[in-house]
Each structure stands twice: as C-alpha cells, then as structure tokens.
Write an enzyme that holds these catalytic residues in place. Structure first.
Site, PDB file in Angstrom:
ATOM      1  N   THR A  79      12.436  72.905  48.870  1.00 21.41           N
ATOM      2  CA  THR A  79      12.806  73.927  49.920  1.00 21.41           C
ATOM      3  C   THR A  79      14.223  73.959  50.170  1.00 21.41           C
ATOM      4  OG1 THR A  79      10.529  73.776  50.680  1.00 21.41           O
ATOM      5  CG2 THR A  79      12.251  74.938  52.141  1.00 21.41           C
ATOM      6  N   ALA A 120      10.871  65.578  44.035  1.00 25.44           N
ATOM      7  CA  ALA A 120      10.455  64.351  43.522  1.00 25.44           C
ATOM      8  C   ALA A 120       8.942  64.091  43.717  1.00 25.44           C
ATOM      9  CB  ALA A 120      11.033  62.912  44.236  1.00 25.44           C
ATOM     10  N   CYS A 173      -4.914  80.481  54.939  1.00 23.71           N
ATOM     11  CA  CYS A 173      -5.089  80.479  56.449  1.00 23.71           C
ATOM     12  C   CYS A 173      -3.977  81.025  57.169  1.00 23.71           C
ATOM     13  CB  CYS A 173      -5.732  79.345  56.973  1.00 23.71           C
ATOM     14  SG  CYS A 173      -7.247  79.360  57.611  1.00 23.71           S
TER      15      CYS A 173
END
Ligand SMILES: *Cc1c(COP(=O)(O)O)cnc(C)c1O
Length: 407
Positions: free
Chosen positions: A76, A205, A331
């Site tokens: 990210t 990782a 969701c």
C-alpha cells in the site's frame, strides 16, 4: 495423513510466515538490535549489513540492482510512493495524465483518485471478460501528456497476468514511467524488471511467507534514472525517498522470504498449479452452472476464482465453514456489494455474489484439496436443492424472461 482444521485457502489475502523466515529474524529483535542508520558504531554496522543482504536477496529475485530497492511498510505504501511520487515529480513538466485499470487493487485506485482531486486526469481501462490488460489497450489510451502507467502484474482476485513486458516496451518507446504492483506475482512466477521494462515495482513480504508490515519499492536507477517526490519526509533515509528508521527485523524477514522464493518458486508453482487444476477439473465436471473467472491460461498458478450459479457465495462459505476462502462480495456499511473486480470484467451482480476465491499456498496439501473438492460439491448441491431459482432452471424456465413481482 490427517487434515488440520480449519483449512487455509486464502493465500492471496496473506500467507503464514515460513519457519525459516522466523529463524532468520529472531536474532534481530533483542541481540542485534542496532539502528541501520547508526554509522559510527558496531551495532549500526551489524544492522546495516543485515539490511544490505536483504536488499541483495530481494533484488536478485526480480533482476534488479540492490541499490534500487527502497524499503517501505508494504505494498500500500509502495504504491502510494510510486504513483504520487512520480506524478508530483513529473506532473509539472510533462503532463498530468495517468493510465490505470478498473480492476486494480484499492492501494492503486485510491492514490489515483486522490490525484484526480488535485488536478490530474486518470484513464481507468475497462478490462475485457478475461481480465487481461494488453499493450494495445494501453496504447489506445496513451496521450502526449501521459506521465505514468500503473498496472498490476497479477490480479489479486482472479489471478490473471497482464501483458507486462509488452506494456513496458510501449512505455519505454513513449518515455512514460511504468509502475507495476507485483504483490501477487513476485515469488510465484519468475520476473525480471529489465526484460519487462518496469521502472517502479511494488512488493510486500506478507504475501510471500514473510512478516506483515514490510515491503519495498523497486526504483530504476538507469535507463532512465527514475526520481520520485518523497511522501514521508524526515532524515533522508533510503536515498531521500522514504525517511524513517528501518524495520531491520522485518527487512531481514523479507530478504529471507525472497531467497526462499528464488529456490522454491518453480517447485511450488508446478505443485500448486497441479492442485489448482485438480480442484477446477473436479468441480467443473461434477457441477453444472459453474464458471472460472479470468483467462485460464494467463494466471498465477495458485489462484482460482469460481462462480457457482444459483448459489450465494456467502451461504456457500457458511456451508464449508472449516475452509477459509474469500467471496466475490465485499461488506460495505449497509449491504453486501458484489466485487468491483468481477463487475469490471462484465460478470453480472448475481454471478459475482456467487463467486469464491481459492488461494493455495506452500503448505497446502493434496488431502486438503481433495477434502475441499468434496465439501464444495456437496455444499453447492445442498444449497441448490433449497433454491427455487435452481428448480425453475431445471424445469427449463429461462430466468431472464421471468417477470418478478414487486414487493
Ligand atoms: C495485498 C495487496 C496489496 C496491499 O499490500 P499490503 O502490503 O498489505 O499493504 C496491494 N496490492 C495487491 C495486488 C495486493 O494483493
């Protein structure tokens, strides 16, 4: 051999850490605790040496030079640094147009959306039903003011592999920076940043049997030398691109995880590909109304995304509770939304809600897959017996022509 329950088949979400990775990490918690940025004593040198080895281990898995690896907290962050960093560095001079695709991970889509708010223009390529983005599609979207193309190497939901080397070549020809999110590809199949013409590459990782919270960004240093505007300032670590004290323990783990992938990858790929094919063959021969999502022949070997018509993915997950998989629904605050990845391929809402992702991993056994096959088949059959829609289908009623009463 007896099976240990629950069975984990969600390796695209995260992987268990390899015991050998843990052993490599252990000395760096209490004993070898130095700060890799402490240049003036032995504790610092020891930590720096460990970080340098890890850089070599990551670099040699992807055909890079160790100087081209920038440590981050995961993919990210790597995607944010690559996308925003390149956009800020090159946006003012060359242009503000970026190309990506609709079925990218949120860690790519959300930075792109942020840049749109800041005045950049983003083209979101609409993937075909097979999920594979081709160089031809990118070429058609390319503009004189395009500064960055960001496309994942392999997709996390359906496992399909984009035409990365061809897209890399196209970007080189047009002098456009090319970033790829390789989180699902690295360590699973061989990759080479030189041959593929990749300028920036994200890896994490915890998707390759290493620890959570550590990753890296490959940043090309030659032909061309890629520069990025830092997102995190302070101290100037990592060639000024990512400040902050290095997570030495995690980095040692990521290095070891990459080394193990380099030695085990081809055996894992053959074995897991075989088990994945067995799973798909058994399910498709035993059940009608099942479809495998994404290009069959252009996928990472351990991933399978299957739609089961007339069955709700969530109900099926309950019916196979002792097997951990993912469904094609997400969701949101109020409701269950069908996966935006499957929707972008043109899979209808019903089928998207009927989809499960099976993600196999290094420790997955044949017994687990045999058990999963039996459980899924009996689960689907049972749920269909209770389904009025399935009954109508068996009676030959075309469901698309049915007029539903309004409630
Ligand atoms: C898991 C994943 C990410 C996010 O990685 P983190 O290291 O968990 O931040 C990004 N892209 C893809 C394709 C992924 O599968």
């Amino acid at each position: 051999m007896s099976i240990k329950f629950p069975i984990y088949l969600d390796h695209n979400a995260t992987t268990p850490m390899d015991q050998r990775v843990l052993e490599a990490m252990l000395p760096y918690f209490c004993e070898k605790f130095g700060n890799a940025a402490s240049r003036n004593h032995a504790f610092g040198w020891e930590a720096e040496k460990a970080v340098d080895l890890a850089r070599e281990q990551v670099a040699s898995l992807i055909g890079a030079d160790s100087k081209e690896i920038i440590w981050t907290s995961g993919s990210t962050e790597s995607n944010n640094l690559a996308i925003k960093g390149a956009a800020y560095m090159y946006g003012a001079r060359k242009g503000k147009h970026i190309i990506t695709a609709e079925h990218e991970h949120k860690a790519t889509l959300d930075p792109c959306k942020r840049l749109e708010k800041e005045g950049y223009q983003v083209t979101y390529l609409d993937p075909p039903l097979d999920g594979v983005i081709t160089a031809q599609m990118v070429k058609a979207a390319m503009r004189p003011d395009t500064v960055l193309v960001t496309l994942m190497w392999a997709n996390n939901e359906i496992g399909t592999i984009n035409e990365i080397p061809q897209i890399g070549k196209l970007c080189k020809e047009n002098e456009v920076i090319f970033h790829t999110d390789a989180t699902q590809m690295i360590g699973k199949l061989p990759i080479d940043v030189e041959a593929a013409g990749v300028d920036l590459l994200s890896a994490s990782a915890h998707k390759i049997y290493g620890p959570k919270g550590v990753g890296c960004l490959y940043v090309r240093r030659r032909r061309p030398r890629v520069r990025l505007t830092a997102i995190i300032d302070g101290g100037g670590h990592e060639r000024g691109m990512r400040s902050g004290t290095l997570n030495v323990t995690g980095i040692v783990g990521m290095g070891k995880a990459c080394e193990l992938c380099r030695t085990d990858m081809s055996d894992d790929a053959i074995r897991l590909g075989g088990l994945r094919n067995k799973l798909e063959a058994a399910i498709t021969s035993e059940l009608d109304g099942v479809a495998i999502n994404g290009a069959l022949d252009q996928r990472i070997p351990h991933t399978s995304n299957i739609s089961f018509a007339w069955v709700e993915g969530e109900s099926l997950m309950m019916a196979i509770k002792e097997i951990a998989v993912s469904s094609g629904s997400a969701c949101t605050s109020a409701s269950l939304e069908p996966s935006y990845v499957l929707k972008s391929l043109g899979v209808g809402d019903d089928l998207a809600h009927s989809s499960l992702r099976f993600g196999l991993g290094r420790r997955t056994t044949e017994e687990e897959i045999d058990y999963t096959i039996q459980k899924v088949i009996s689960g689907v059959k049972k749920l269909r017996e209770l389904s009025p829609l399935y009954e109508m289908h068996l009676e030959g009623i075309d469901l698309s022509t049915v007029e539903w009463a309004d409630h």
